[in-house]
Design a protein around this motif. Sequence first.
Motif, PDB file in Angstrom:
ATOM      1  N   UNK A  96       0.857  -1.183   0.000  1.00  0.00           N
ATOM      2  CA  UNK A  96       0.000   0.000   0.000  1.00  0.00           C
ATOM      3  C   UNK A  96       0.895   1.236   0.000  1.00  0.00           C
ATOM      4  N   UNK A  97       0.550   2.215  -0.814  1.00  0.00           N
ATOM      5  CA  UNK A  97       1.333   3.452  -0.907  1.00  0.00           C
ATOM      6  C   UNK A  97       1.195   4.250   0.378  1.00  0.00           C
ATOM      7  N   UNK A  98       2.230   5.039   0.661  1.00  0.00           N
ATOM      8  CA  UNK A  98       2.223   5.843   1.895  1.00  0.00           C
ATOM      9  C   UNK A  98       1.029   6.785   1.938  1.00  0.00           C
ATOM     10  N   UNK A  99       0.707   7.413   0.798  1.00  0.00           N
ATOM     11  CA  UNK A  99      -0.427   8.325   0.753  1.00  0.00           C
ATOM     12  C   UNK A  99      -1.739   7.631   1.069  1.00  0.00           C
ATOM     13  N   UNK A 100      -1.917   6.455   0.511  1.00  0.00           N
ATOM     14  CA  UNK A 100      -3.153   5.691   0.768  1.00  0.00           C
ATOM     15  C   UNK A 100      -3.229   5.287   2.233  1.00  0.00           C
ATOM     16  N   UNK A 101      -2.110   4.865   2.804  1.00  0.00           N
ATOM     17  CA  UNK A 101      -2.084   4.494   4.226  1.00  0.00           C
ATOM     18  C   UNK A 101      -2.417   5.707   5.093  1.00  0.00           C
ATOM     19  N   UNK A 102      -1.878   6.873   4.730  1.00  0.00           N
ATOM     20  CA  UNK A 102      -2.157   8.088   5.497  1.00  0.00           C
ATOM     21  C   UNK A 102      -3.640   8.447   5.396  1.00  0.00           C
ATOM     22  N   UNK A 103      -4.223   8.333   4.188  1.00  0.00           N
ATOM     23  CA  UNK A 103      -5.657   8.629   4.028  1.00  0.00           C
ATOM     24  C   UNK A 103      -6.517   7.686   4.858  1.00  0.00           C
ATOM     25  N   UNK A 104      -6.169   6.410   4.860  1.00  0.00           N
ATOM     26  CA  UNK A 104      -6.931   5.441   5.654  1.00  0.00           C
ATOM     27  C   UNK A 104      -6.791   5.722   7.145  1.00  0.00           C
ATOM     28  N   UNK A 105      -5.590   6.078   7.573  1.00  0.00           N
ATOM     29  CA  UNK A 105      -5.357   6.412   8.978  1.00  0.00           C
ATOM     30  C   UNK A 105      -6.178   7.642   9.366  1.00  0.00           C
ATOM     31  N   UNK A 106      -6.160   8.658   8.494  1.00  0.00           N
ATOM     32  CA  UNK A 106      -6.949   9.858   8.754  1.00  0.00           C
ATOM     33  C   UNK A 106      -8.438   9.519   8.838  1.00  0.00           C
ATOM     34  N   UNK A 107      -8.920   8.731   7.886  1.00  0.00           N
ATOM     35  CA  UNK A 107     -10.343   8.362   7.868  1.00  0.00           C
ATOM     36  C   UNK A 107     -10.728   7.604   9.142  1.00  0.00           C
ATOM     37  N   UNK A 108      -9.861   6.745   9.609  1.00  0.00           N
ATOM     38  CA  UNK A 108     -10.122   5.990  10.839  1.00  0.00           C
ATOM     39  C   UNK A 108     -10.213   6.947  12.032  1.00  0.00           C
ATOM     40  N   UNK A 109      -9.295   7.866  12.133  1.00  0.00           N
ATOM     41  CA  UNK A 109      -9.325   8.830  13.234  1.00  0.00           C
ATOM     42  C   UNK A 109     -10.538   9.752  13.118  1.00  0.00           C
ATOM     43  N   UNK A 113     -13.765  10.339  15.795  1.00  0.00           N
ATOM     44  CA  UNK A 113     -14.137  11.661  16.314  1.00  0.00           C
ATOM     45  C   UNK A 113     -15.531  12.087  15.863  1.00  0.00           C
ATOM     46  N   UNK A 114     -15.893  11.739  14.624  1.00  0.00           N
ATOM     47  CA  UNK A 114     -17.167  12.153  14.026  1.00  0.00           C
ATOM     48  C   UNK A 114     -17.869  10.949  13.413  1.00  0.00           C
ATOM     49  N   UNK A 115     -18.413  10.061  14.253  1.00  0.00           N
ATOM     50  CA  UNK A 115     -19.051   8.844  13.731  1.00  0.00           C
ATOM     51  C   UNK A 115     -20.159   9.169  12.728  1.00  0.00           C
ATOM     52  N   UNK A 116     -20.169   8.423  11.646  1.00  0.00           N
ATOM     53  CA  UNK A 116     -21.204   8.577  10.645  1.00  0.00           C
ATOM     54  C   UNK A 116     -20.967   9.699   9.643  1.00  0.00           C
ATOM     55  N   UNK A 117     -19.963  10.531   9.875  1.00  0.00           N
ATOM     56  CA  UNK A 117     -19.647  11.620   8.951  1.00  0.00           C
ATOM     57  C   UNK A 117     -18.519  11.176   8.022  1.00  0.00           C
TER      58      UNK A 117
END
Length: 73
Positions: free
Chosen positions: A1-14, A18-22
């Motif tokens: 997995x590319x670093x950018x994709x991993x960062x996006x997934x990590x951000x989305x998880x966080x 913080x904002x469930x359902x958004x």
Amino acid sequence: MAAGEAAREDFARHWQAEFPGEPAPRMELGSVRAMERELERCRRHLRRLQRALAEERFKVGYLEAALARAPPP
């Protein structure tokens, strides 16, 4: 997995924690430079929002005080 994709997934998880359902906003996180640009963009947006919030708080305070001084209808 590319670093950018991993960062996006990590951000989305966080974001979801913080904002469930958004849905997470789309951000460019593919490189350090891209993240720096996103950070600066977010900081500028935050400054604008803080200014707007301060203005609205001032108006609310002013109007509440004016109404408290006003004679009853």
